[in-house]
Design a protein around this motif. Structure first.
Motif, mmCIF file in Angstrom:
data_model
loop_
_atom_site.group_PDB
_atom_site.id
_atom_site.type_symbol
_atom_site.label_atom_id
_atom_site.label_comp_id
_atom_site.label_asym_id
_atom_site.label_seq_id
_atom_site.Cartn_x
_atom_site.Cartn_y
_atom_site.Cartn_z
ATOM 1 N N VAL A 112 59.090 35.358 39.122
ATOM 2 C CA VAL A 112 59.292 34.050 38.495
ATOM 3 C C VAL A 112 57.964 33.537 37.952
ATOM 4 C CG1 VAL A 112 60.140 31.692 38.836
ATOM 5 C CG2 VAL A 112 61.169 33.598 40.121
ATOM 6 N N VAL A 113 58.004 32.919 36.773
ATOM 7 C CA VAL A 113 56.850 32.248 36.178
ATOM 8 C C VAL A 113 57.299 30.869 35.717
ATOM 9 C CG1 VAL A 113 55.865 34.444 35.394
ATOM 10 C CG2 VAL A 113 57.263 33.097 33.822
ATOM 11 N N HIS A 167 62.113 44.415 49.200
ATOM 12 C CA HIS A 167 61.254 43.247 49.123
ATOM 13 C C HIS A 167 61.980 42.091 48.426
ATOM 14 C CE1 HIS A 167 57.916 45.813 50.304
ATOM 15 N NE2 HIS A 167 58.218 46.644 49.310
ATOM 16 N N GLY A 168 61.442 40.887 48.610
ATOM 17 C CA GLY A 168 61.989 39.719 47.938
ATOM 18 C C GLY A 168 61.323 39.487 46.594
ATOM 19 N N PRO A 169 61.614 38.365 45.965
ATOM 20 C CA PRO A 169 60.994 38.031 44.678
ATOM 21 C C PRO A 169 59.547 37.573 44.866
ATOM 22 C CG PRO A 169 63.040 36.796 45.079
ATOM 23 C CD PRO A 169 62.614 37.381 46.381
ATOM 24 N N ALA A 170 58.846 37.462 43.757
ATOM 25 C CA ALA A 170 57.506 36.887 43.738
ATOM 26 C C ALA A 170 57.461 35.784 42.695
ATOM 27 C CB ALA A 170 56.459 37.950 43.424
ATOM 28 N N TYR A 171 56.486 34.909 42.851
ATOM 29 C CA TYR A 171 56.235 33.849 41.871
ATOM 30 C C TYR A 171 54.780 33.917 41.452
ATOM 31 C CZ TYR A 171 55.460 29.180 39.888
ATOM 32 O OH TYR A 171 55.111 28.131 39.058
ATOM 33 N N LEU A 172 54.523 33.998 40.141
ATOM 34 C CA LEU A 172 53.166 33.987 39.624
ATOM 35 C C LEU A 172 52.779 32.553 39.299
ATOM 36 C CD1 LEU A 172 52.745 37.071 37.256
ATOM 37 C CD2 LEU A 172 51.766 36.685 39.511
ATOM 38 N N LEU A 173 51.858 32.022 40.078
ATOM 39 C CA LEU A 173 51.353 30.669 39.884
ATOM 40 C C LEU A 173 50.056 30.721 39.095
ATOM 41 C CD1 LEU A 173 51.164 27.573 40.598
ATOM 42 C CD2 LEU A 173 49.942 28.304 42.677
ATOM 43 N N CYS A 174 49.947 29.899 38.069
ATOM 44 C CA CYS A 174 48.705 29.757 37.319
ATOM 45 C C CYS A 174 48.084 28.429 37.751
ATOM 46 C CB CYS A 174 49.007 29.752 35.827
ATOM 47 S SG CYS A 174 47.638 30.257 34.780
ATOM 48 N N ASN A 175 46.957 28.488 38.466
ATOM 49 C CA ASN A 175 46.389 27.307 39.115
ATOM 50 C C ASN A 175 44.871 27.287 38.936
ATOM 51 O OD1 ASN A 175 46.233 25.037 40.874
ATOM 52 N ND2 ASN A 175 45.807 26.350 42.627
ATOM 53 N N HIS A 199 63.195 30.365 50.175
ATOM 54 C CA HIS A 199 63.869 31.465 49.473
ATOM 55 C C HIS A 199 63.227 32.826 49.746
ATOM 56 C CE1 HIS A 199 66.631 28.962 47.145
ATOM 57 N NE2 HIS A 199 65.638 28.139 46.890
ATOM 58 N N GLY A 200 62.203 32.881 50.568
ATOM 59 C CA GLY A 200 61.551 34.155 50.841
ATOM 60 C C GLY A 200 60.801 34.710 49.652
ATOM 61 N N VAL A 201 60.151 33.824 48.898
ATOM 62 C CA VAL A 201 59.411 34.218 47.697
ATOM 63 C C VAL A 201 57.917 34.280 48.018
ATOM 64 C CG1 VAL A 201 58.750 33.498 45.364
ATOM 65 C CG2 VAL A 201 61.134 33.276 46.120
ATOM 66 N N THR A 202 57.254 35.342 47.580
ATOM 67 C CA THR A 202 55.808 35.464 47.745
ATOM 68 C C THR A 202 55.108 34.851 46.539
ATOM 69 O OG1 THR A 202 56.044 37.530 48.993
ATOM 70 C CG2 THR A 202 53.879 37.048 48.059
ATOM 71 N N VAL A 203 54.289 33.837 46.780
ATOM 72 C CA VAL A 203 53.540 33.193 45.702
ATOM 73 C C VAL A 203 52.220 33.936 45.504
ATOM 74 C CG1 VAL A 203 52.389 31.081 44.931
ATOM 75 C CG2 VAL A 203 54.580 30.950 46.158
ATOM 76 N N VAL A 204 51.965 34.353 44.266
ATOM 77 C CA VAL A 204 50.728 35.037 43.894
ATOM 78 C C VAL A 204 50.005 34.129 42.904
ATOM 79 C CG1 VAL A 204 49.712 37.130 42.925
ATOM 80 C CG2 VAL A 204 51.871 37.267 44.203
ATOM 81 N N GLY A 230 51.281 33.404 50.951
ATOM 82 C CA GLY A 230 50.822 33.599 49.587
ATOM 83 C C GLY A 230 49.609 34.504 49.447
ATOM 84 N N VAL A 231 49.234 34.698 48.173
ATOM 85 C CA VAL A 231 48.089 35.515 47.793
ATOM 86 C C VAL A 231 47.337 34.769 46.697
ATOM 87 C CG1 VAL A 231 47.317 37.742 46.875
ATOM 88 C CG2 VAL A 231 49.387 37.627 48.293
ATOM 89 N N SER A 232 46.013 34.807 46.748
ATOM 90 C CA SER A 232 45.195 34.167 45.710
ATOM 91 C C SER A 232 44.266 35.192 45.089
ATOM 92 C CB SER A 232 44.375 33.022 46.319
ATOM 93 O OG SER A 232 43.502 32.472 45.344
ATOM 94 N N LEU A 233 43.964 34.993 43.816
ATOM 95 C CA LEU A 233 43.014 35.861 43.122
ATOM 96 C C LEU A 233 41.949 35.014 42.450
ATOM 97 C CD1 LEU A 233 46.111 37.300 42.611
ATOM 98 C CD2 LEU A 233 44.482 39.138 42.132
#
Length: 387
Positions: A112-113, A167-175, A199-204, A230-233
Motif C-alpha cells: 500500500v502507498v 506474509h501479510g501486506p506492507a505499507y510504504l510510508l514517505c516521511n 490489519h497485520g501490515v508492516t510499515v516501511v 515497522g522498519v525505517s530507512l
C-alpha cells in the motif's frame, strides 16, 4: 558563510555537472525535476572523501562507524535512540526498501502507498514483483485514516485468499512526504501504526528527507507508540546532496517480522566512500545543512511570491519539509501531465505529476534547491509560455 546553493543563471557552473539532472534534456531546458541540489558541496564531506582517496582507503566498508554516526545524529536531532544492533547498511534507501519488501511480503502480494507519493515507489514495487494498492492522501495532503483502513483491510483480505501466503501486506510510508512536503505529525503516525497493527501490515518508512524541515518537527516513525513492527530507512544522501555516494541504513523495530532483518551480504552494497561521506555529513556537516535549509526556505517564499504575481491560477501549498514544491496546475487546463507542455513550450523541466500516482494528474513537482535566479527564470518561462 557564503551561499551554499549555487548562484546565478548556471552558465558558468552547468558544464561541470555531468549527472542525470543536467544531462537528460537539451541545454536550453532548465532542469528543476530530479531531487538533487544545485549546491556547493559540504566541505567536511569533501575533505573526508579526498583524504580517503589520497590514502588509498577505497576498499570494502566495515560499517560500524557509519551506524554509530547515524545513531548519534538521530539522537541529537530527533531524540531517537536507535538500537544499533537492529541496523544494516545498504546501498541506498530504495535498494533497502526493495530487500525489506522481499522479506516481509509474498511475490505478487500487496504493498500500500499513499499517493501522491515518491514515484520510485511504484517502480520498485513492480521490480520486486509486488502490486500497488493506493490509499490516497486527503486533498490537504494528510494521511487519511479511512483510506488507510480500507486499503489495509482489502490488502489483508487479498492475502488471506491466497493459498500459499506466508506474509501479510506492507505499507510504504514517505516521511516527510515526497512530493507534497507534508510533515506527518506524531498523532497521525500513531493512528497509522494502530491501523497497521490491526490489519497485520508492516510499515516501511522512507525517511530520507527527514533532516530538511522548515515548519514543525520531524517524528521518526519508529519512535511512535505501536510502531514496533515497522522498519525505517535513513541516509545522508538527500539532505547533503550525496546521491552519487551510495550508502543508507535500515533500522528495524523491536517486533518487525523476521524477514525485515537483512542478510549480512546486503551491507556489502554500501560504498565505503559513501559511508565516509555520510559519517562526515552527520558529524561535521550540520552547519552546512542549516545554511542550505535556510536558503531553501527563502526559495519557498520566493516561489510563493512569483506564482502570485505571474501565475495566480497555480495553487501551491508551501512544503513544511523537503526541498520540493507540489504545484496544482489544473486550472491552467494543460491536461493530465502539465510537465510535458511546460517543457515543450517553456523549456523548463519539472517532474511529471502522474508519475506520483493517479492523484498527481494535473500537477508538477518543482525542485527548490537551486539558485533564486534559476527559480525566477523558470516561473518567467512558464508565464511566457502560457501567455
Amino acid at each position: 558563510m557564503t551561499s551554499t546553493l549555487l548562484t546565478g543563471d548556471a552558465t558558468t557552473w552547468r558544464p561541470r555537472r555531468t549527472g542525470v539532472k543536467w544531462g537528460v534534456y537539451a541545454d536550453d531546458v532548465l532542469p528543476l525535476w530530479v531531487a538533487e541540489m544545485d549546491a556547493e558541496p559540504c566541505l567536511p564531506v569533501v575533505e573526508a572523501v579526498e583524504a580517503a582517496m589520497r590514502r588509498g582507503d577505497t576498499g570494502y566498508p566495515l560499517g560500524a562507524e557509519y551506524v554509530e554516526a547515524a545513531a548519534t545524529y538521530a539522537s541529537d536531532t530527533w531524540s531517537w535512540s536507535v538500537d544499533t544492533r537492529r541496523t544494516s547498511p545498504v546501498a541506498d534507501v530504495m535498494i533497502g526498501v526493495a530487500e525489506v519488501l522481499r522479506g516481509v511480503t509474498d511475490p505478487g502480494g500487496p504493498v500500500v502507498v499513499s499517493s501522491p507519493v515518491y514515484n520510485a515507489f511504484f517502480d520498485f514495487v513492480d521490480m520486486t514483483g509486488r502490486r500497488v494498492v493506493d490509499a490516497p492522501l486527503t486533498p490537504a495532503g494528510r494521511l487519511d485514516p479511512e483510506a488507510l483502513d480500507r486499503a489495509f483491510g482489502e490488502a489483508r483480505a487479498g492475502v488471506e485468499r491466497g493459498s500459499h501466503a506466508l506474509h501479510g501486506p506492507a505499507y510504504l510510508l514517505c516521511n516527510p512526504q515526497n512530493p507534497t512536503g507534508t510533515l506527518h505529525t506524531r498523532e497521525e503516525l500513531e493512528t497509522l501504526a494502530a491501523i497497521a497493527e490491526h490489519h497485520g501490515v508492516t510499515v516501511v518508512a522512507d525517511e530520507i528527507h527527514a533532516p530538511i524541515v522548515h515548519d514543525g518537527d520531524f517524528t521518526p516513525y519508529l519512535t511512535v507508540a505501536g510502531a514496533q513492527r515497522g522498519v525505517s530507512l535513513l541516509s545522508a544522501s538527500k539532505a547533503w546532496n550525496l546521491a552519487g555516494l551510495k550508502a543508507a541504513l535500515v533500522v528495524t523495530g523491536e517486533e518487525a517480522p523476521p524477514g525485515a532483518t537483512l542478510h549480512e551480504v546486503h551491507s556489502h552494497g554500501a560504498s565505503h566512500l559513501g559511508q565516509i561521506a555520510g559519517i562526515a555529513a552527520w558529524t561535521q556537516g550540520r552547519e552546512w545543512l542549516a545554511k542550505v535549509t535556510e536558503e531553501i526556505d527563502a526559495n519557498r517564499t520566493l516561489l510563493t511570491r512569483l506564482l502570485a504575481e505571474r501565475l495566480p491560477q497555480i495553487r501551491y501549498a508551501v512544503p513544511a519539509a523537503t526541498y520540493l514544491a507540489w504545484l496544482d496546475c489544473r486550472e491552467l487546463a494543460l491536461g493530465d501531465d502539465p510537465a510535458v507542455v511546460l517543457r515543450e513550450r517553456g523549456r523548463v523541466a519539472f517532474s511529471s505529476g502522474p508519475s506520483f500516482g493517479e492523484t498527481g494528474r494535473g500537477f508538477v513537482r518543482v525542485n527548490l534547491a537551486t539558485s533564486p535566479e534559476i527559480l525566477t527564470e523558470a516561473v518567467d518561462r512558464m508565464a511566457r509560455a502560457l501567455s
